[in-house]
Design an enzyme around this catalytic site. Sequence first.
Site, PDB file in Angstrom:
ATOM      1  N   ASP A  29      46.549  33.759  39.286  1.00 33.34           N
ATOM      2  CA  ASP A  29      45.573  33.905  38.205  1.00 33.34           C
ATOM      3  C   ASP A  29      45.707  32.732  37.231  1.00 33.34           C
ATOM      4  OD1 ASP A  29      43.948  36.635  36.967  1.00 33.34           O
ATOM      5  OD2 ASP A  29      44.316  34.938  35.617  1.00 33.34           O
ATOM      6  N   ILE A  30      44.585  32.196  36.793  1.00 37.54           N
ATOM      7  CA  ILE A  30      44.591  31.031  35.906  1.00 37.54           C
ATOM      8  C   ILE A  30      45.095  31.387  34.507  1.00 37.54           C
ATOM      9  CG2 ILE A  30      42.253  31.228  34.904  1.00 37.54           C
ATOM     10  CD1 ILE A  30      41.884  28.226  35.636  1.00 37.54           C
ATOM     11  N   ASN A  86      39.950  46.472  38.593  1.00 37.25           N
ATOM     12  CA  ASN A  86      39.050  46.730  37.472  1.00 37.25           C
ATOM     13  C   ASN A  86      37.623  46.873  38.001  1.00 37.25           C
ATOM     14  OD1 ASN A  86      41.129  46.482  35.569  1.00 37.25           O
ATOM     15  ND2 ASN A  86      40.879  44.274  35.449  1.00 37.25           N
ATOM     16  N   GLY A  92      37.036  46.673  32.565  1.00 40.83           N
ATOM     17  CA  GLY A  92      37.623  45.366  32.293  1.00 40.83           C
ATOM     18  C   GLY A  92      37.321  44.312  33.341  1.00 40.83           C
ATOM     19  N   GLN A  93      36.269  44.535  34.158  1.00 37.06           N
ATOM     20  CA  GLN A  93      35.931  43.551  35.193  1.00 37.06           C
ATOM     21  C   GLN A  93      35.111  42.407  34.599  1.00 37.06           C
ATOM     22  OE1 GLN A  93      33.787  45.107  38.616  1.00 37.06           O
ATOM     23  NE2 GLN A  93      34.097  43.218  39.779  1.00 37.06           N
ATOM     24  N   HIS A  99      38.559  42.142  43.393  1.00 39.01           N
ATOM     25  CA  HIS A  99      39.871  41.495  43.458  1.00 39.01           C
ATOM     26  C   HIS A  99      40.932  42.496  43.058  1.00 39.01           C
ATOM     27  CE1 HIS A  99      37.822  40.693  39.632  1.00 39.01           C
ATOM     28  NE2 HIS A  99      39.002  40.882  39.064  1.00 39.01           N
ATOM     29  N   LEU A 100      42.071  42.359  43.712  1.00 36.77           N
ATOM     30  CA  LEU A 100      43.225  43.203  43.426  1.00 36.77           C
ATOM     31  C   LEU A 100      44.244  42.349  42.670  1.00 36.77           C
ATOM     32  CD1 LEU A 100      44.843  45.824  43.860  1.00 36.77           C
ATOM     33  CD2 LEU A 100      45.460  44.980  46.137  1.00 36.77           C
ATOM     34  N   HIS A 101      44.595  42.799  41.459  1.00 43.89           N
ATOM     35  CA  HIS A 101      45.621  42.100  40.670  1.00 43.89           C
ATOM     36  C   HIS A 101      47.006  42.573  41.114  1.00 43.89           C
ATOM     37  CE1 HIS A 101      42.947  40.709  37.217  1.00 43.89           C
ATOM     38  NE2 HIS A 101      42.207  41.713  37.665  1.00 43.89           N
TER      39      HIS A 101
HETATM   40  P1  5GP Z   1      38.927  40.840  35.997  1.00 51.13           P
HETATM   41  O1  5GP Z   1      38.975  40.858  34.506  1.00 51.13           O
HETATM   42  O2  5GP Z   1      37.527  40.577  36.528  1.00 51.13           O
HETATM   43  O3  5GP Z   1      39.563  42.034  36.637  1.00 51.13           O
HETATM   44  O4  5GP Z   1      39.845  39.639  36.446  1.00 51.13           O
HETATM   45  C1  5GP Z   1      39.384  38.354  36.652  1.00 51.13           C
HETATM   46  C2  5GP Z   1      40.596  37.459  36.642  1.00 51.13           C
HETATM   47  O5  5GP Z   1      40.211  36.183  37.140  1.00 51.13           O
HETATM   48  C3  5GP Z   1      41.187  37.230  35.254  1.00 51.13           C
HETATM   49  O6  5GP Z   1      42.541  37.676  35.232  1.00 51.13           O
HETATM   50  C4  5GP Z   1      41.067  35.734  35.050  1.00 51.13           C
HETATM   51  O7  5GP Z   1      42.166  35.170  34.366  1.00 51.13           O
HETATM   52  C5  5GP Z   1      40.944  35.209  36.460  1.00 51.13           C
HETATM   53  N1  5GP Z   1      40.195  33.975  36.581  1.00 51.13           N
HETATM   54  C6  5GP Z   1      39.004  33.691  35.986  1.00 51.13           C
HETATM   55  N2  5GP Z   1      38.588  32.461  36.338  1.00 51.13           N
HETATM   56  C7  5GP Z   1      39.536  31.961  37.175  1.00 51.13           C
HETATM   57  C8  5GP Z   1      39.663  30.713  37.880  1.00 51.13           C
HETATM   58  O8  5GP Z   1      38.821  29.814  37.813  1.00 51.13           O
HETATM   59  N3  5GP Z   1      40.768  30.554  38.646  1.00 51.13           N
HETATM   60  C9  5GP Z   1      41.740  31.522  38.743  1.00 51.13           C
HETATM   61  N4  5GP Z   1      42.791  31.255  39.525  1.00 51.13           N
HETATM   62  N5  5GP Z   1      41.639  32.711  38.100  1.00 51.13           N
HETATM   63  C10 5GP Z   1      40.551  32.922  37.327  1.00 51.13           C
END
Ligand code: 5GP
Length: 113
Positions: A29-30, A86, A92-93, A99-101
């Site tokens: 994750d970035i 999420n 929180g999506q 995607h699975l964290h």
């Molecule tokens: P969500 O909030 O949709 O469950 O999670 C999306 C995740 O994607 C966030 O934790 C966010 O930091 C990550 N993310 C967003 N943009 C990028 C990117 O360009 N590269 C990477 N590696 N992660 C990203």
Amino acid sequence: MDCLFCKIIAGDIPSDIVNEDEKLIAFRDINPQAPTHVLIIPRQHIATLNHLDVDDGELIGHMTLSATTLAKEMGIADSGYRLVWNCNREGGQDVFHIHLHLLGGRTMHWPPG
Ligand code: 5GP
Ligand code: ZN
């Protein structure tokens, strides 16, 4: 398609990939929320968990097993970790490609925020 994670899959946006196979990729994750924070995503574009159908059970199981294998490889299996999905705004999506964290390397708290 204007999807951030489809662009990562295509290699148009660079990412720190930790595992990949014919069905999924896993990358860091970035904006990590824990010392270990990996996202496991299917190569197939599926917008939200609400878009899954009964035929996707194998894919979801494969993603989960990929996460547990990564947890072992990354040394957080015994200490503990959290897997998070999420869904939609209140869930929180932010990125609408499922995607699975995989989060670990620190103590997690409950209830989640
Ligand atoms: P969500 O909030 O949709 O469950 O999670 C999306 C995740 O994607 C966030 O934790 C966010 O930091 C990550 N993310 C967003 N943009 C990028 C990117 O360009 N590269 C990477 N590696 N992660 C990203
Ligand atoms: Zn996508």
